[in-house]
Scaffold this active site. Sequence first.
Site, PDB file in Angstrom:
ATOM      1  N   GLU A 169       8.862  -4.673  10.661  1.00  0.00           N
ATOM      2  CA  GLU A 169       9.280  -3.374  10.116  1.00  0.00           C
ATOM      3  C   GLU A 169       9.818  -2.467  11.228  1.00  0.00           C
ATOM      4  OE1 GLU A 169       6.533  -1.539   7.398  1.00  0.00           O
ATOM      5  OE2 GLU A 169       7.623   0.366   7.390  1.00  0.00           O
TER       6      GLU A 169
ATOM      7  N   ASP B 114       0.848  -1.196   0.000  1.00  0.00           N
ATOM      8  CA  ASP B 114       0.000   0.000   0.000  1.00  0.00           C
ATOM      9  C   ASP B 114       0.891   1.255   0.000  1.00  0.00           C
ATOM     10  OD1 ASP B 114       0.877  -0.093   2.603  1.00  0.00           O
ATOM     11  OD2 ASP B 114      -1.085   0.201   3.528  1.00  0.00           O
TER      12      ASP B 114
END
Length: 281
Positions: free
Chosen positions: A178, A42
Amino acid sequence: MAKLTIPEIKSKKEKITMLTAYDYPIAQIVEKAGIDILLVGDSLGTTVLGYESTIPVTMNEMIHHSKAVRRGAPDTFLIGDMPFLSYQISTEDAVRNAGRFIKEAGCDAVKVEGAHKEQIKAILKAGIPVLGHAGLTPQTATILGGLKVQGRDLSSAETIYKDSILLEEIGCFAIILECVPHQLTKIIAQKLTIPVIGIGAGSSCDGQVLVTPDILGLVSCFKPKFIKQYLNLNSQIEDALNKFKDDVHKDKFPAEEHSFKMKEDTLQSLKEKLKENNNGQ
Ligand code: KIV
């Protein structure tokens, strides 16, 4: 190279390569380079569509770009990233939207940000493989205090550890970690049997994922510490465009080799015909 299968990815606890792509030409190059996994992230929102964050990205935009990527890379394992509010509201939404990535875009799996246990279980129950995503989850960056490293303090490190275990337990075939300290990554990667694919998570991961426009130097504004930039495409493209402009201004383009030719006798006939027509008027 043959497309990886879920069992192959699950047991590949080393050196997985994964990159994002959002269009046909880059997908073709990624496949040619033999990258293991493609993600239509995204991050599409910030890298390609010009949004300020990933929040405005819609399912239709994700499907549109995933289809193009699939056409460019028919033989690479392809993951579609579930955008903000495509899974949070209900398990029904989650399954319907995950299903769109598989049915309409030809993706092999979906990625879900955060430990959304019920939604992920429902998607898996529908037979759709899920890649988990823990640590910094950009869709909830506001709650996390911005796009910054997670897991530096005890409580957030514990949450990320527990979320990672949960994601494996409920059936994710791999997870992305992440922006977390490399020591935490090491603990998690050693604990999980499924691969841990890192972005800004250090070298103890079982694989690395990066945003392709970042490593190509295509987006000039934002450059986090964890990116290794292999090219400076932004300035190379600008140079090329300036050269085109100069060539047109200085009558250097198009040259003879860029032009099409008509046979001399056809040209003569055309000129005579036009002359006759003009005289007749
Ligand atoms: O959207 C994205 O590109 C991601 C990263 C993990 C690469 O989620």
